[in-house]
Structures are given as structure tokens and as C-alpha cells.
Design an enzyme around this catalytic site. Structure first.
Site, PDB file in Angstrom:
ATOM      1  N   CYS A  90       0.806  -1.223   0.000  1.00 51.07           N
ATOM      2  CA  CYS A  90       0.000   0.000   0.000  1.00 51.07           C
ATOM      3  C   CYS A  90       0.837   1.269   0.000  1.00 51.07           C
ATOM      4  CB  CYS A  90      -0.929   0.012   1.217  1.00 51.07           C
ATOM      5  SG  CYS A  90      -0.024   0.071   2.766  1.00 51.07           S
ATOM      6  N   CYS A 106      -1.105  -4.822   6.681  1.00 53.91           N
ATOM      7  CA  CYS A 106      -0.905  -3.687   7.582  1.00 53.91           C
ATOM      8  C   CYS A 106      -0.253  -4.151   8.889  1.00 53.91           C
ATOM      9  CB  CYS A 106      -2.227  -3.004   7.893  1.00 53.91           C
ATOM     10  SG  CYS A 106      -3.256  -2.762   6.447  1.00 53.91           S
TER      11      CYS A 106
HETATM   12 FE1  FES Z   1      -1.431   0.716   4.343  1.00 54.85          FE
HETATM   13 FE2  FES Z   1      -3.003  -0.399   6.147  1.00 54.85          FE
HETATM   14  S1  FES Z   1      -3.523   0.133   4.123  1.00 54.85           S
HETATM   15  S2  FES Z   1      -0.957   0.165   6.364  1.00 54.85           S
END
Ligand code: FES
Length: 211
Positions: free
Chosen positions: A36, A107
Site C-alpha cells: 500500500c 498492515c
Molecule cells: Fe497501508 Fe493499512 S492500508 S498500512
């Protein structure tokens, strides 16, 4: 629409434990998630004699799951020895949080990676690494993937700012494709040094800017 988070996740997200930085930290690491692009920084204070974690703090630039995991793993790590803290897994963290949605597993992986990288940073600085593999250009490149290009929030390698890496007899030279007077040049130089200097067989790190 109800949030897909357990009450424990929400509680740790709203009141995260151990948030912040330790100015005179014995070790620190910044990890970024390839999934992400978010980041987490972890700071450690370690008792030199017992290798017990006396204090640990984190800063998260990630989502609620990442903040909640950072909170829970720092709670779990405090008071543990480095060896014990290395065994903490994202599955354990997720369980302690009452579960995380599967799409959010990365995450908690990011938070655990941050803790492990900070432990590794301590071990490298204190000569505690058991398997001493000679440093390669690949390893340097891998570490540069953890240095952010502050202009876009992605790492130096992905944003193609690393023009050259040279490694010879413990001397490392890295050329960055930015003008020497760039506003972030000194930050980037400092971060590169922090990542590369702890390598056991690296004697000096020269960072040059040409752009
Ligand atoms: Fe990036 Fe959770 S979406 S740390």
C-alpha cells in the site's frame, strides 16, 4: 455501515499505546509496505547488558489496522529480550486484536516488519549478528528501498533516483539523481547513512548528488 474492525482494534486505534519517537533511541527503523506504500517507524531503547527492550515507540503513516497493530506489538515487545521480541508474529498481533479483515493482513505485517527491522538495526550496531554474510550491491539496493523520496512518498529505488551503487573494500558510494542543493538532499543523505552504515563490513558511505 459498520466498520469491519473488532472493538479491540478500534480501542487501540483510538488510544494507541507507545506512539511517538524516542529521541536518543538505541535503534530505529522505517519500513514501507510494498502493498500500500504506507510507512511505519519503530524506535527502541535496549538494556545493553540483558538485551531487554526497555522502551519502544512507533509512528505510523498507515491505516487503522497498522496503528492498532503497532500499538499491540509494542505492548507485547516491551520488557522482552530482543530474541523473544523477534518471535512476535503478525498472526499473534492479529489474534490479540480480535482478528483483522484478511485484506488488512499486510498492515499488521508492516508493523511487525518495522519492529524486526529496528531489532536488526540494534544487532548490527552492536555486532550481535550471528551469520555475517558479506554485503552485496543487492543488499544495499534492498535497503535503499526503505529510504523514502519525500517528494512523492515512495522509495528512492522505485522513483529511480538511485543512479549508481558502488561497493569496494568496505567503501560504499551511492549516486542520487538530485541536485546537491536540493531541499531534501541532506535528509536523504542522512537516511541512507543510517541504513547502510550499520552493515558489519561497511567502513564508509559516500552519498553524492548529481542532477
Ligand atoms: Fe497501508 Fe493499512 S492500508 S498500512
Amino acid at each position: 455501515m459498520p466498520l469491519p474492525y473488532s472493538d479491540i482494534v478500534m480501542e487501540h486505534f483510538r488510544n494507541p499505546r507507545n506512539v511517538g519517537r524516542i529521541e536518543d533511541a538505541d535503534a530505529k527503523a522505517v519500513e514501507g509496505s510494498p502493498a500500500c506504500g504506507d510507512m511505519v517507524a519503530v524506535y527502541l531503547k535496549v538494556d545493553e547488558a540483558t538485551h531487554r527492550i526497555e522502551d519502544v515507540k512507533f509512528e505510523s503513516y498507515g491505516c487503522a489496522s497498522n496503528i492498532a497493530t503497532g500499538s499491540i506489538i509494542t505492548e507485547l515487545a516491551k520488557g522482552k529480550t530482543l530474541e523473544e521480541a523477534k518471535q512476535i508474529t503478525w498472526q499473534q498481533a492479529s489474534e490479540a486484536l480480535g482478528g483483522l479483515p484478511p485484506i488488512k493482513a499486510h498492515c499488521s505485517v508492516l508493523a511487525v516488519d518495522g519492529l524486526r527491522a529496528a531489532i536488526q538495526n540494534y544487532e548490527e550496531k552492536h555486532g550481535l549478528i550471528k551469520e555475517r554474510v558479506p554485503t552485496t550491491e543487492e543488499e544495499i539496493r534492498r535497503r535503499l528501498k526503505h529510504v523514502m523520496n519525500p517528494m512523492v512518498g515512495l522509495d528512492l529505488v522505485r522513483t529511480k533516483l538511485v543512479r549508481e551503487i558502488r561497493l569496494e573494500n568496505g567503501q560504499v558510494r551511492i549516486v542520487i539523481d538530485l541536485p546537491p542543493d536540493h531541499q531534501f538532499a541532506s535528509n536523504i543523505r542522512e537516511e541512507i547513512r543510517e541504513k547502510i552504515e550499520p552493515l558489519w563490513d561497511v567502513e564508509s558511505v559516500e552519498v553524492e548528488f548529481t542532477g
